[in-house]
Write an enzyme that holds these catalytic residues in place. Structure first.
Site: not given
Ligand code: GLY
Length: 385
Positions: A97, A158
């Site tokens: 991320d 994601d």
């Protein structure tokens, strides 16, 4: 303002409301990292948390409109300093991320303020992300081992939103390596995560040594074979961005397939339940307004990447979702910090259920900004592409 004008200009009115809220929030939050809100106030996260980029991202959105707002820039710069330091001080806590974190903070600071140090941070983060690539399975490893689980073979949906950091880095250094890694990951996701009906898995596990697929996992969704709505939103927007960066038709086709599934499974108010495959069609279950905000921003990106004739349908769907968020989900109380009510962070673990979430707020602000500026690109990485 007449009723017709109010109808046409509502995105501008909504944007002014959002910008005012961000200015007020800057007084109470300052250079920190909001996560989810309780009783009108945001909990704060450490700088190495995946959510760290969203608040500086919101500050940059307002600043780019009005570069005289030096105070907002100063807060964003202070946030970036903390995020940059995690490359040394919390290296082992960082994971895939970094795209969200450094893309919205460091890349914005470089693109909007010309800061070379922020550019170096973003390039280092891109190297870290590329280093998570597993060549046997052709995927980017998502998380470190945590919660007593071994994650070396896990890829998650994601990550599609982290790929723009790699595309951007390749362009900046004039070397295709990072873009090629991003494309190989996107191709694996297309093959292993996206189902023919356009729904997507959250997690797919591979044998990390051979790359053989082991199977799909529920992750933050209801079940391994369900359809977590925020995961679908990440996939929709992520494939649209992969198309913008590479021009590969298979990515825009994937984004369209996922978008059609997403829209076809929305309830009457255009805001999804937290999973698209819940018992009794989700009745009585919480919504996830963050999924609607992310998907709406992705739909606007998709519409802008297509011809007006092809993109019109997606743009209209995005407008419906955003209008519903604005009229039914936006926080009215000026003392509340959040922008959007009724988001769901992680239902199974009861983490921020039916609460404002900073990423819901960021993508709502970004989407309304794009809508109010007719076709503008907010993503710092694609804005310059
Ligand atoms: N990327 C984590 C989430 O969407 O909750």
């Amino acid at each position: 303002m007449s009723a017709t004008e109010a109808n046409t200009h509502w995105p501008q009115v909504a944007w002014e409301h959002i910008a005012g809220k961000i200015r007020r929030m800057s007084e109470s939050v300052g250079p920190a990292f909001p996560n989810g809100a309780k009783d009108g106030k945001y909990d704060l996260a450490p700088a190495h948390d995946w959510v760290a980029g969203f608040w500086p991202g919101m500050l940059w959105l307002v600043y780019r409109e009005n570069p005289r707002e030096e105070r907002l820039k100063e807060i964003a710069v202070a946030c970036e300093r903390e995020i940059g330091r995690t490359l040394w001080e919390a290296f082992d806590r960082l994971h895939h991320d970094v795209g969200f974190m450094f893309g919205l903070s460091s890349v914005n600071q470089y693109e909007l303020a010309g800061d070379g140090e922020a550019k170096r941070h973003a390039l280092m983060a891109a190297s870290l992300l590329a280093g998570r690539y597993n060549p046997a399975g052709r995927f980017i490893r998502a998380w470190p081992d945590w919660g007593g689980e071994e994650h070396s073979g896990w890829a998650i949906i994601d990550c599609m939103m982290n790929l723009p950091l790699l595309y951007w880095a390749s362009r900046e250094i004039g070397d295709p390596r990072y873009r090629l890694i991003a494309e190989m990951h996107a191709d694996t996701v297309l093959r292993e995560f996206v189902l023919p009906d356009g729904s997507v898995h959250h997690i797919v596990s591979f044998d990390p040594a051979t790359g053989e697929r082991r199977g799909a996992l529920a992750g933050q969704g209801f079940a391994a074979d369900s359809a977590w709505s925020r995961g679908a939103a990440w996939a929709l927007y992520g494939f649209a961005l992969s198309y913008v960066w590479t021009g590969q038709a298979r990515y825009v086709q994937a984004a369209e397939r996922i978008a059609r599934y997403f829209v076809a499974h929305l309830p009457d108010d255009h805001v999804p339940y937290w999973d698209f495959k819940l018992p009794e069609d989700g009745r009585g279950m919480p919504r996830d307004s963050s999924a609607a905000a992310i998907a709406a921003s992705g739909l606007l990106e998709l519409a802008a990447a297509l011809s007006p004739a092809e993109g019109g349908w997606y743009r209209t769907r995005a407008e419906e979702m955003l209008r519903s968020l604005y009229t039914r989900y936006a926080v009215e109380d000026p003392l509340e910090e959040g922008l959007l009510l009724h988001a769901t962070g992680y239902y199974a673990q009861k983490i921020y259920v039916d609460a404002p979430l900073i990423y819901g707020d960021y993508y709502y602000a970004e989407a309304i900004w794009k809508l109010s500026r007719a076709g503008a690109r907010a993503d710092p990485q694609t804005a310059g592409s």
